[in-house]
Design an enzyme around this catalytic site. Structure first.
Site, PDB file in Angstrom:
ATOM      1  NE  ARG A 242      -3.940   0.264   2.163  1.00  0.00           N
ATOM      2  CZ  ARG A 242      -4.237  -0.754   2.958  1.00  0.00           C
ATOM      3  NH1 ARG A 242      -3.499  -1.003   4.029  1.00  0.00           N
ATOM      4  NH2 ARG A 242      -5.259  -1.525   2.694  1.00  0.00           N
ATOM      5  CB  ALA A 243       3.969   2.157   1.790  1.00  0.00           C
TER       6      ALA A 243
END
Length: 364
Positions: A242-243
């Site tokens: 997600r980062a």
């Protein structure tokens, strides 16, 4: 109509202003979490951005006591039974469409409500299901949540779902305090005149954000930038990807806002802390083996005091030891011999007592 403090008149808090602008350019970033003490301008900045984007009439403040039905809306099942038609009563998410949803003290909300807000913010659609019936509507908004760390933390699973995060502090200097106070008092004395003086700057920034949104899809991302982003996320030991996705989106948004056609290292470096500060894993460094070399505190006194001989050093250490005592050592004590020890024979278990006595007596 009550005037709103102009966004371009905010002094300091450059990281907060940049993160808010990025959230306005790409609303798929997943929301912005602002963490800081009371009175540092969190709500003022959010309201100012909503006014800048001309969506102030869609600025929705979610109260702490709001129920799930108040947030997502409800379906009137009785209406279906009576008239055979589905009646949907919209909630706050419907009202925030094409605007901003502001959640003060988001860390005090129930976790399931925070999950709903983050889900809708990422997807842009609100799904409502009640009693086998369903309804959906667009819910595209800028999600801004604030929290004071002194009043409780968010679980790491919730933190990770916020796309961006900014950590604020108070004014950095006395001069900055004076400027902020002066600006605020000037605004309060004549809001209309104050806003008029900043109208040109407001319009310039608003146009710049609009152009960035329109050119967002045309910004190029090179393989070098992709590797750079992946390396940063790997070194931060973040969980999942997600980062990586969020950092890529944020870098593209900042490049578009800067008027550049391709993401560079400068764009990535500017936005990386917004994405990684709440996802970075802080691991304890490995403990090093004890060194055989003497530490500075136990090094030879001859190095620092050349007039004192090693023998004098040993004598001084022995004298110091005698004053402090020998920790962990006990004075020798005499132990009675087996012949002097008297035994009692148990009335319940005489055989056991006898064995113990025999075991203590010397063998012939």
């Amino acid at each position: 109509m009550q005037s709103t403090f102009p966004f371009t008149a905010i002094i300091g808090q450059e990281s907060l202003k940049t993160a808010l602008v990025l959230s306005a350019i790409d609303q798929h970033l997943g929301g912005l979490l602002i963490c800081g003490p009371r009175g540092c301008g969190k709500s003022t900045a959010a309201r100012s951005l909503a006014d800048l984007l001309q969506s102030n009439h869609h600025f929705v403040n979610l109260p702490l006591g709001a129920s799930e039905d108040r947030v997502i809306g409800t379906i009137d099942a009785q209406k279906i039974l009576d008239k055979g038609e589905v009646k949907f009563s919209p909630g706050l998410l419907h009202k925030a469409n094409q605007g901003m949803l502001y959640v003060d003290e988001v860390n005090l909300l129930p976790d399931h409500l925070i999950d709903i807000l983050l889900d809708v913010s990422a997807s842009g659609t609100n799904y409502v299901e009640r009693d086998g019936l369903s309804h959906q509507h667009d819910a595209i908004f800028i999600l801004v949540g604030t929290m004071n760390p002194d009043e409780g933390e968010l679980r790491p699973q919730i933190l990770d779902r916020f796309g961006l995060m900014v950590e604020l502090s108070g004014p950095a200097s006395i001069e900055e305090r004076i400027q902020i106070t002066t600006q605020r008092i000037t605004f309060d004395n004549d809001p209309a005149l104050f806003c008029s003086n900043h109208q040109t700057q407001q319009q310039t920034l608003s146009d710049k954000i609009a152009r960035a949104k329109s050119t967002l899809s045309s910004v190029r991302l090179s393989e070098t930038s992709t590797i750079n982003i992946a390396t940063l996320c790997h070194d931060a030991q973040v969980e999942g990807i997600r980062a990586d996705i969020t950092l890529t989106r944020a870098a593209i948004a900042y490049a578009s806002f800067s008027g550049d056609s391709e993401v560079t290292e400068h764009h990535i470096d500017t936005v990386k802390n917004f994405v990684l500060c709440h996802r970075r894993q802080h691991t304890a460094p490995p403990s090093s083996a004890p060194s055989s070399a003497p530490s500075p505190s136990t090094s030879s006194t001859a190095d620092t005091e050349p007039n004192q001989s090693p023998n004098n050093n040993s004598a001084a250490e022995n004298q110091s030891t005698e004053k402090q005592g020998q920790w962990g050592e006990l004075a020798p004590q005499s132990i009675e011999s087996s012949a002097e020890v008297s035994f009692k024979t148990s009335t319940k278990h005489p055989s056991i007592s006898a064995l113990k006595k025999n075991s203590r007596e010397p063998q012939n």
